[in-house]
Write a protein that holds these residues in place. Structure first.
Motif, PDB file in Angstrom:
ATOM      1  N   LEU A  98     -25.685 -31.785  26.642  1.00 53.18           N
ATOM      2  CA  LEU A  98     -24.242 -31.961  26.502  1.00 53.18           C
ATOM      3  C   LEU A  98     -23.794 -30.837  25.560  1.00 53.18           C
ATOM      4  N   ILE A  99     -23.128 -29.841  26.094  1.00 53.27           N
ATOM      5  CA  ILE A  99     -22.746 -28.686  25.274  1.00 53.27           C
ATOM      6  C   ILE A  99     -21.327 -28.888  24.750  1.00 53.27           C
ATOM      7  N   ASP A 100     -21.192 -28.911  23.444  1.00 51.28           N
ATOM      8  CA  ASP A 100     -19.888 -29.028  22.795  1.00 51.28           C
ATOM      9  C   ASP A 100     -19.433 -27.625  22.394  1.00 51.28           C
ATOM     10  N   VAL A 101     -18.423 -27.105  23.120  1.00 54.00           N
ATOM     11  CA  VAL A 101     -17.970 -25.739  22.832  1.00 54.00           C
ATOM     12  C   VAL A 101     -17.215 -25.677  21.511  1.00 54.00           C
ATOM     13  N   ALA A 102     -16.606 -26.796  21.090  1.00 55.30           N
ATOM     14  CA  ALA A 102     -15.955 -26.827  19.775  1.00 55.30           C
ATOM     15  C   ALA A 102     -16.992 -26.684  18.669  1.00 55.30           C
ATOM     16  N   ASN A 103     -18.175 -27.268  18.873  1.00 54.40           N
ATOM     17  CA  ASN A 103     -19.230 -27.146  17.871  1.00 54.40           C
ATOM     18  C   ASN A 103     -19.803 -25.727  17.831  1.00 54.40           C
ATOM     19  N   LEU A 104     -19.848 -25.061  18.992  1.00 61.48           N
ATOM     20  CA  LEU A 104     -20.262 -23.653  18.984  1.00 61.48           C
ATOM     21  C   LEU A 104     -19.277 -22.817  18.175  1.00 61.48           C
ATOM     22  N   HIS A 105     -17.978 -23.117  18.305  1.00 62.01           N
ATOM     23  CA  HIS A 105     -16.980 -22.389  17.515  1.00 62.01           C
ATOM     24  C   HIS A 105     -17.122 -22.710  16.030  1.00 62.01           C
ATOM     25  N   THR A 106     -17.351 -23.975  15.703  1.00 65.87           N
ATOM     26  CA  THR A 106     -17.542 -24.371  14.302  1.00 65.87           C
ATOM     27  C   THR A 106     -18.696 -23.599  13.675  1.00 65.87           C
ATOM     28  N   ASN A 107     -19.804 -23.521  14.380  1.00 67.65           N
ATOM     29  CA  ASN A 107     -20.969 -22.832  13.841  1.00 67.65           C
ATOM     30  C   ASN A 107     -20.763 -21.318  13.800  1.00 67.65           C
ATOM     31  N   HIS A 108     -19.878 -20.821  14.640  1.00 60.73           N
ATOM     32  CA  HIS A 108     -19.517 -19.399  14.572  1.00 60.73           C
ATOM     33  C   HIS A 108     -18.783 -19.108  13.261  1.00 60.73           C
ATOM     34  N   VAL A 109     -17.789 -19.953  12.924  1.00 60.40           N
ATOM     35  CA  VAL A 109     -17.005 -19.738  11.702  1.00 60.40           C
ATOM     36  C   VAL A 109     -17.840 -20.021  10.460  1.00 60.40           C
TER      37      VAL A 109
ATOM     38  N   HIS B 204     -22.995 -39.829   9.194  1.00 59.49           N
ATOM     39  CA  HIS B 204     -22.516 -38.582   9.781  1.00 59.49           C
ATOM     40  C   HIS B 204     -23.696 -37.907  10.482  1.00 59.49           C
ATOM     41  N   LEU B 205     -23.387 -37.015  11.411  1.00 62.25           N
ATOM     42  CA  LEU B 205     -24.413 -36.263  12.115  1.00 62.25           C
ATOM     43  C   LEU B 205     -24.766 -35.015  11.316  1.00 62.25           C
ATOM     44  N   LEU B 206     -26.028 -34.888  10.918  1.00 58.35           N
ATOM     45  CA  LEU B 206     -26.453 -33.746  10.111  1.00 58.35           C
ATOM     46  C   LEU B 206     -27.408 -32.866  10.914  1.00 58.35           C
ATOM     47  N   PRO B 207     -27.388 -31.553  10.661  1.00 55.14           N
ATOM     48  CA  PRO B 207     -28.166 -30.628  11.491  1.00 55.14           C
ATOM     49  C   PRO B 207     -29.664 -30.724  11.261  1.00 55.14           C
ATOM     50  N   VAL B 208     -30.396 -30.513  12.331  1.00 52.65           N
ATOM     51  CA  VAL B 208     -31.854 -30.479  12.298  1.00 52.65           C
ATOM     52  C   VAL B 208     -32.286 -29.038  12.031  1.00 52.65           C
TER      53      VAL B 208
ATOM     54  N   GLU C 197     -26.572 -33.653  22.662  1.00 51.95           N
ATOM     55  CA  GLU C 197     -25.479 -32.758  22.282  1.00 51.95           C
ATOM     56  C   GLU C 197     -25.807 -31.911  21.062  1.00 51.95           C
ATOM     57  N   ASN C 198     -25.444 -30.622  21.141  1.00 49.69           N
ATOM     58  CA  ASN C 198     -25.477 -29.760  19.950  1.00 49.69           C
ATOM     59  C   ASN C 198     -24.381 -30.190  18.989  1.00 49.69           C
ATOM     60  N   ILE C 199     -24.628 -30.110  17.680  1.00 51.58           N
ATOM     61  CA  ILE C 199     -23.639 -30.600  16.724  1.00 51.58           C
ATOM     62  C   ILE C 199     -23.046 -29.458  15.907  1.00 51.58           C
ATOM     63  N   ALA C 200     -21.939 -29.770  15.235  1.00 53.64           N
ATOM     64  CA  ALA C 200     -21.304 -28.832  14.311  1.00 53.64           C
ATOM     65  C   ALA C 200     -21.971 -28.953  12.948  1.00 53.64           C
ATOM     66  N   ALA C 201     -21.947 -27.864  12.181  1.00 55.39           N
ATOM     67  CA  ALA C 201     -22.598 -27.883  10.868  1.00 55.39           C
ATOM     68  C   ALA C 201     -21.778 -27.117   9.846  1.00 55.39           C
ATOM     69  N   LEU C 202     -21.804 -27.631   8.615  1.00 55.02           N
ATOM     70  CA  LEU C 202     -21.226 -26.914   7.481  1.00 55.02           C
ATOM     71  C   LEU C 202     -22.282 -26.132   6.718  1.00 55.02           C
ATOM     72  N   VAL C 203     -23.531 -26.569   6.856  1.00 55.07           N
ATOM     73  CA  VAL C 203     -24.627 -25.918   6.124  1.00 55.07           C
ATOM     74  C   VAL C 203     -25.727 -25.551   7.106  1.00 55.07           C
ATOM     75  N   SER C 204     -26.498 -24.546   6.752  1.00 48.55           N
ATOM     76  CA  SER C 204     -27.651 -24.160   7.568  1.00 48.55           C
ATOM     77  C   SER C 204     -28.921 -24.304   6.738  1.00 48.55           C
ATOM     78  N   TRP C 205     -30.020 -24.571   7.425  1.00 47.42           N
ATOM     79  CA  TRP C 205     -31.310 -24.708   6.760  1.00 47.42           C
ATOM     80  C   TRP C 205     -31.894 -23.322   6.471  1.00 47.42           C
ATOM     81  N   PRO C 206     -32.573 -23.158   5.350  1.00 48.12           N
ATOM     82  CA  PRO C 206     -33.244 -21.873   5.090  1.00 48.12           C
ATOM     83  C   PRO C 206     -34.482 -21.738   5.976  1.00 48.12           C
TER      84      PRO C 206
END
Length: 439
Positions: free
Chosen positions: A174-185, A111-115, A143-152
């Motif tokens: 490559l801008i994924d607008v769905a991923n921007l929405h995911t990270n907003h929520v 899976h793609l995990l956030p940096v 591409e920017n990715i979606a995330a469920l967790v954020s780094w401290p």
């Protein structure tokens, strides 16, 4: 950037619908699912019609602590050349951790995990992107990715991180607008602020995809219709800059052709609405430099620090180790369950015989296996490991012994360097050997 227009993600399940869909100017195909010498007939026919095909990589792990694997880069380059693609794309993510750099067992996320948005991680990412750019025959977009967790303790916002990456390397976005929405929520990040900070002239194209919300968490499923908030972010982006290309992604739960066409038309309408709003606004894009004066690469100490942090996070997600300090443990649990569920789903696709043989037992058995057996190779290796685990587990009450025999045959057929011979003489010798061993 070359204008791409309106496109759709090519998948085998919707190949016929894509070929018949009017107004499709380009498609994107997952690079790892393509064999250059045996391209699907559908993609070849699209190419003959002049439809652009862009290979989209998912396994490089450019945000990981290790330098990009030369073999994976060569494979991505080969697909770009075979398809005559104007560019290739990958993700700002890490997909594996551990190994020699951290003196720990290698682990695969599947899976793609956030940096982490830190200076250290940015230095590593910039050097990895430059290595990839040097190895590829065409421009790279990430591409920017979606995330469920954020780094401290992050030091940059998503927009600042992407701006500096493009600024220092000249890489396209490559801008994924769905991923921007995911990270907003999920993370409380404002998509409008991210768009305002982006170097909009660096955008190569835009992804649009569907998802769903459950218990306050947005899941970027690529298996549901595109939500209105995602289309609104696309309109906002289009009001700031004319995107060279916009593409609909769908990976699961494929609807019929009419519904797909309706989603593509909704995307076109959202872009047109944004372009109409742009008239008279005078919105100016921030243009990144070419990367010629970029900072020096990350040293081994920086890579090791990043590698240790990523290994600790991935181990907590797939191997059940304690959550690293500063992470939301509830969210890590959600992410861990999502990763295990994705493993079960992908293995069921890679080895479709297993759900057939095990029936309703397949998913609970696989999830039990995943709890104690993190993925260390690809999904095909994972399927073999799962069957080995099942065969080592004592039979349950009422279990059909015939299923176990078929699983053993399945494993023997696929675990060796070459498939087992089907010649009658060889099959008889195998059967005789099994009888003698039982005696």
């Amino acid at each position: 950037m070359r204008r791409l227009g309106t496109g759709i993600g090519w998948r085998p399940e919707i190949a016929d619908a894509v070929e018949e869909m009017p107004g499709i100017e380009w498609v994107e195909a997952v690079s790892e699912n393509l064999c250059p010498g045996h391209l699907p007939g559908s993609l070849l026919r699209l190419r003959e019609r002049g439809v652009t095909v862009v290979p989209h990589g998912v396994s490089l792990g450019l945000g990981g602590a290790d330098r990009p694997d030369p073999g994976r880069l060569a494979a991505l380059a080969e697909r770009a050349e075979v398809l005559g693609s104007p560019l290739v794309t990958e993700h700002i993510a890490f997909v594996r951790a551990g190994g020699a750099l951290t003196a720990s067992p290698p682990l695969e996320a599947g899976h793609l995990l956030p940096v982490p948005r830190t200076r250290d991680a940015l230095d590593v990412l910039c050097e990895n992107v430059r290595i990839a750019q040097d190895a590829l025959p065409v421009p790279l977009a990430v591409e920017n990715i979606a995330a469920l967790v954020s780094w401290p303790d992050e030091e940059l916002t998503e927009g600042q991180f992407l701006y500096e990456l493009a600024d220092r390397t000249g890489v396209r976005l490559l801008i994924d607008v769905a991923n921007l929405h995911t990270n907003h929520v999920n993370l409380g990040e404002d998509p409008a602020e991210a768009l305002a900070e982006l170097p909009l002239e660096a955008i190569a194209y835009v992804h649009v995809a569907g998802g769903f919300e459950r218990d306050g968490v947005w899941h970027d499923s690529h298996a549901h219709p595109v939500a209105r908030p995602v289309l609104d972010i696309l309109t906002d982006l289009a009001s700031r800059v004319a995107p060279p290309g916009v593409l609909l992604e769908r990976d699961e739960n494929f609807p019929d052709g009419d519904e797909l066409r309706g989603e593509v038309e909704a995307i076109r309408a959202a872009v047109e609405k944004g372009r109409a709003a742009a008239t008279g606004t005078g919105a100016a894009a921030r243009t990144p430099r070419t990367g010629t004066d970029a900072a020096s690469g990350a040293d081994d100490a920086v890579r090791q620090r990043l590698g240790l942090a990523q290994a600790a996070l991935l181990s907590a997600l797939v191997a059940g180790t304690p959550a690293p300090e500063g992470f939301d443990r509830v969210r890590l649990g959600v992410q861990a369950r999502a990763l295990a569920g994705k493993r079960a789903d992908v293995v069921a696709k890679v080895a479709p015989e297993l759900p057939v043989l095990l029936g309703a037992r397949y998913r609970p058995a696989f999830l039990a296996y995943a709890q104690g057996c993190p993925m260390t190779g690809g999904y095909r290796r994972d399927a073999l490991g799962f069957v080995e685990h099942v065969l080592r587990t004592p039979p349950g009450e009422g279990e059909d012994p015939g299923v176990r025999r078929e699983l053993r045959e399945w494993w023997l057929e696929r675990s060796g360097p070459v498939p087992r011979s089907a010649r009658p003489g060889v099959r008889l010798a195998r059967a005789t050997r099994r009888v003698l061993l039982r005696r």
